[in-house]
Design a protein around this motif. Structure first.
Motif, PDB file in Angstrom:
ATOM      1  N   ASP A  22       0.856  -1.168   0.000  1.00 38.01           N
ATOM      2  CA  ASP A  22       0.000   0.000   0.000  1.00 38.01           C
ATOM      3  C   ASP A  22       0.904   1.234   0.000  1.00 38.01           C
ATOM      4  O   ASP A  22       1.885   1.299   0.736  1.00 38.01           O
ATOM      5  N   VAL A  23       0.562   2.219  -0.815  1.00 38.31           N
ATOM      6  CA  VAL A  23       1.394   3.417  -0.948  1.00 38.31           C
ATOM      7  C   VAL A  23       1.603   4.105   0.406  1.00 38.31           C
ATOM      8  O   VAL A  23       2.641   4.714   0.646  1.00 38.31           O
ATOM      9  N   ARG A  24       0.644   3.980   1.310  1.00 39.28           N
ATOM     10  CA  ARG A  24       0.795   4.595   2.636  1.00 39.28           C
ATOM     11  C   ARG A  24       1.914   3.961   3.435  1.00 39.28           C
ATOM     12  O   ARG A  24       2.489   4.589   4.304  1.00 39.28           O
ATOM     13  N   LEU A  25       2.237   2.694   3.137  1.00 39.53           N
ATOM     14  CA  LEU A  25       3.314   2.017   3.855  1.00 39.53           C
ATOM     15  C   LEU A  25       4.697   2.447   3.380  1.00 39.53           C
ATOM     16  O   LEU A  25       5.690   2.175   4.045  1.00 39.53           O
ATOM     17  N   LEU A  26       4.766   3.141   2.260  1.00 38.01           N
ATOM     18  CA  LEU A  26       6.063   3.567   1.749  1.00 38.01           C
ATOM     19  C   LEU A  26       6.751   4.561   2.675  1.00 38.01           C
ATOM     20  O   LEU A  26       7.949   4.774   2.570  1.00 38.01           O
ATOM     21  N   ALA A  27       6.010   5.147   3.598  1.00 41.42           N
ATOM     22  CA  ALA A  27       6.606   6.057   4.578  1.00 41.42           C
ATOM     23  C   ALA A  27       7.352   5.295   5.670  1.00 41.42           C
ATOM     24  O   ALA A  27       8.122   5.875   6.424  1.00 41.42           O
ATOM     25  N   THR A  28       7.135   4.010   5.735  1.00 43.16           N
ATOM     26  CA  THR A  28       7.791   3.165   6.735  1.00 43.16           C
ATOM     27  C   THR A  28       9.236   2.929   6.308  1.00 43.16           C
ATOM     28  O   THR A  28       9.507   2.713   5.131  1.00 43.16           O
ATOM     29  N   THR A  30      12.573   1.280   5.191  1.00 41.07           N
ATOM     30  CA  THR A  30      12.708   0.101   4.339  1.00 41.07           C
ATOM     31  C   THR A  30      13.071  -1.140   5.139  1.00 41.07           C
ATOM     32  O   THR A  30      12.565  -2.231   4.861  1.00 41.07           O
ATOM     33  N   GLU A  31      13.926  -1.007   6.132  1.00 44.74           N
ATOM     34  CA  GLU A  31      14.298  -2.164   6.963  1.00 44.74           C
ATOM     35  C   GLU A  31      13.069  -2.747   7.667  1.00 44.74           C
ATOM     36  O   GLU A  31      12.942  -3.961   7.795  1.00 44.74           O
ATOM     37  N   GLU A  32      12.191  -1.873   8.129  1.00 45.29           N
ATOM     38  CA  GLU A  32      10.971  -2.344   8.792  1.00 45.29           C
ATOM     39  C   GLU A  32      10.055  -3.050   7.796  1.00 45.29           C
ATOM     40  O   GLU A  32       9.450  -4.082   8.108  1.00 45.29           O
ATOM     41  N   LEU A  33       9.961  -2.498   6.584  1.00 43.67           N
ATOM     42  CA  LEU A  33       9.156  -3.151   5.545  1.00 43.67           C
ATOM     43  C   LEU A  33       9.727  -4.525   5.217  1.00 43.67           C
ATOM     44  O   LEU A  33       8.979  -5.485   5.010  1.00 43.67           O
ATOM     45  N   TRP A  34      11.051  -4.623   5.151  1.00 42.09           N
ATOM     46  CA  TRP A  34      11.700  -5.909   4.886  1.00 42.09           C
ATOM     47  C   TRP A  34      11.362  -6.887   6.016  1.00 42.09           C
ATOM     48  O   TRP A  34      11.064  -8.048   5.779  1.00 42.09           O
ATOM     49  N   GLY A  35      11.380  -6.417   7.252  1.00 42.98           N
ATOM     50  CA  GLY A  35      11.012  -7.269   8.391  1.00 42.98           C
ATOM     51  C   GLY A  35       9.586  -7.776   8.277  1.00 42.98           C
ATOM     52  O   GLY A  35       9.298  -8.940   8.550  1.00 42.98           O
ATOM     53  N   VAL A  81      11.079  -0.684  -3.551  1.00 46.18           N
ATOM     54  CA  VAL A  81      10.512   0.256  -2.578  1.00 46.18           C
ATOM     55  C   VAL A  81      11.021   1.666  -2.858  1.00 46.18           C
ATOM     56  O   VAL A  81      10.239   2.626  -2.884  1.00 46.18           O
ATOM     57  N   GLU A  82      12.314   1.813  -3.105  1.00 44.43           N
ATOM     58  CA  GLU A  82      12.868   3.147  -3.392  1.00 44.43           C
ATOM     59  C   GLU A  82      12.300   3.712  -4.697  1.00 44.43           C
ATOM     60  O   GLU A  82      11.988   4.902  -4.781  1.00 44.43           O
ATOM     61  N   LYS A  83      12.152   2.875  -5.700  1.00 39.69           N
ATOM     62  CA  LYS A  83      11.584   3.306  -6.973  1.00 39.69           C
ATOM     63  C   LYS A  83      10.142   3.772  -6.781  1.00 39.69           C
ATOM     64  O   LYS A  83       9.732   4.793  -7.323  1.00 39.69           O
TER      65      LYS A  83
END
Length: 97
Positions: A22-28, A30-35, A81-83
């Motif tokens: 979800d685009v809203r999660l992109l503020a998280t 990246t390490e946390e998203l990977w987790g 994620v960065e893209k």
């Protein structure tokens, strides 16, 4: 499945997960998203009786995967994620400091 195909499968799964965030999660961060992805992958591959909050179970799961097998998946995940962040300037970037 042959073990030599595992890196490609892990990379594909990580890419799909990153693309579908979800685009809203992109503020998280990246390490946390990977987790979160690792926990999702854990749940996807384990029995229902396993507790995703059990850190030892997650660590045991990760110990079964060689660093070389997951390195490409992690790299692809971070790149996507960065893209996506750069393509969605409305999504706030994580505050790292």
């Amino acid at each position: 499945m042959k073990r030599d195909r595992l890196p490609a499968l892990l990379a594909w799964i990580a890419a799909k997960y990153a693309e579908e965030l979800d685009v809203r999660l992109l503020a998280t961060p990246t390490e946390e998203l990977w987790g979160r992805h690792i926990i999702w992958l854990f749940l996807l591959t384990r029995s229902e009786q396993e507790d995703p909050s059990d850190r030892q179970a997650i660590n045991d799961f990760l110990a079964e995967i060689d660093d070389e097998e997951i390195a490409a998946a992690r790299q692809i995940f971070f790149q996507i994620v960065e893209k996506r962040r750069s393509a969605n300037p409305a999504a706030p970037t994580p505050d790292l400091g």
